[in-house]
Structure formats: structure tokens, C-alpha cells
Design a protein around this motif. Sequence first.
Motif, PDB file in Angstrom:
ATOM      1  N   LEU A  28      35.807  -3.396  18.251  1.00 62.95           N
ATOM      2  CA  LEU A  28      34.575  -2.617  18.225  1.00 62.95           C
ATOM      3  C   LEU A  28      33.596  -3.085  19.290  1.00 62.95           C
ATOM      4  CD1 LEU A  28      36.010  -1.887  15.591  1.00 62.95           C
ATOM      5  CD2 LEU A  28      33.765  -1.632  14.579  1.00 62.95           C
ATOM      6  N   ARG A  61      33.159   6.626  16.378  1.00 64.95           N
ATOM      7  CA  ARG A  61      34.006   5.469  16.098  1.00 64.95           C
ATOM      8  C   ARG A  61      35.063   5.825  15.051  1.00 64.95           C
ATOM      9  NH1 ARG A  61      31.534   0.000  17.164  1.00 64.95           N
ATOM     10  NH2 ARG A  61      30.102   0.470  18.844  1.00 64.95           N
ATOM     11  N   LEU A 118      33.090   0.678   9.197  1.00 64.64           N
ATOM     12  CA  LEU A 118      34.272   1.401   9.647  1.00 64.64           C
ATOM     13  C   LEU A 118      35.485   1.053   8.794  1.00 64.64           C
ATOM     14  CD1 LEU A 118      35.403   3.458  11.595  1.00 64.64           C
ATOM     15  CD2 LEU A 118      35.761   1.613  13.263  1.00 64.64           C
ATOM     16  N   ILE A 175      37.026   0.652  20.518  1.00 64.22           N
ATOM     17  CA  ILE A 175      36.319   1.692  19.789  1.00 64.22           C
ATOM     18  C   ILE A 175      34.836   1.593  20.129  1.00 64.22           C
ATOM     19  CG2 ILE A 175      35.765   2.598  17.496  1.00 64.22           C
ATOM     20  CD1 ILE A 175      38.768   2.782  18.202  1.00 64.22           C
ATOM     21  N   SER A 176      34.237   2.720  20.525  1.00 64.17           N
ATOM     22  CA  SER A 176      32.828   2.695  20.916  1.00 64.17           C
ATOM     23  C   SER A 176      32.155   3.985  20.489  1.00 64.17           C
ATOM     24  CB  SER A 176      32.716   2.508  22.437  1.00 64.17           C
ATOM     25  OG  SER A 176      33.352   3.581  23.106  1.00 64.17           O
TER      26      SER A 176
END
Length: 187
Positions: A115, A161, A17, A154-155
Motif C-alpha cells: 500500500l 484501492r 482494506l 496499490i494506491s
Amino acid sequence: MLRVALTGPESTGKTTLSRLLAEQYTTTWAPEYARYYLEQHGPNYTMADLERIAKGQLRAEQNAMQAAQVQGRPLFFCDTDLLVIKIWSEHAFGVCPQWIIEQIELQRYDLVLLLDVDLPWEPDPLREHPNHRQYFYDLYQRELRERLSNFAEISGAPAERLEQACFHVDILLGKTSFWRTARISQG
């Protein structure tokens, strides 16, 4: 210069990410120094190693910030932060060096993306705790709340994401009318 950190337990997609966000916003990112260090020195570490890793992470962040400034970018991303080192140190050794705790207080991020552990575990010789990810996630969440950090959880799948992270980064950059609309509707 806006600083965005990605944090959370192992195998939650922080590196991927971070890289995708840097590409999306055409800026720089500081890779996780711990991975580089442990690949060079092996997976067994001491408290002294963690301190060297923390210093290496700070240098990586400084380098990413300077590169973003040279490019004229308003932000950069950090694949992990010293909070990871703090939690890692406390878990492994029962204590964290005071200078790291003090540095965490000094080095505030404009946004922290926490995360979630809802991605499948990916085995890696440098990862240690496949069955404790929720435990560690809860520690990160508690620390961020206690520090009054500006953070977002964030999932979801990798594409979700990235979408969620971009939403929060856009708010940080003022690229959305979300906050203006919320303020107007409140009064």
C-alpha cells in the motif's frame, strides 16, 4: 489455501482494506497483532516485545487460515506480515532476530499488496513516523523485489484501492481472463 498479505508503512489503510477484502470475498482476515499488543502494553517496546508481536501475528494468521478452511473459503487476508516486523525491528534496533528472517522465507504469500503512502497521515498514539512513510515504502518495495515476491502496488483513494486489490485477487483466483488473453497475444 491462498494467502494474501497487505504490507506497507503506517497509515496506508492496511486494516481497512484487509477488512473490506475479507467482506468482498466472504472470508477471514488476520488483524494486525501489533496494534492489539501495543494497546495492552503501551507504545514503548523492546526487541523482546517485537518477538512476541511476531509470534502473535503468526498465531493470528494461523487462526484466520483455519477459520477460512472451516468455511470452505479458498483464501484469507493478513493485515500486515512479518516483513513489517523485520523492517520495524531493523529501524528501531538495527537488527532483526534471525528466526523472523527465516520465518519470512518459509512463509511465502501467494500475493502481497503493497500500500502506497498517497493517503493522508492519520494521527494515532501507536504510530511513530509521519514524515518517513516514503522512506519505509521504498524499503518494503526493495525487500519484496529482492525476495521475488508476487506483489502489486496499490494506491489512490480508498475505493480505488479496493478496486485495484480485487483485480489482483481475482487474477490470483483465476476469475479473470487477463492472463489467458496476455498469453494468447504473446504467442
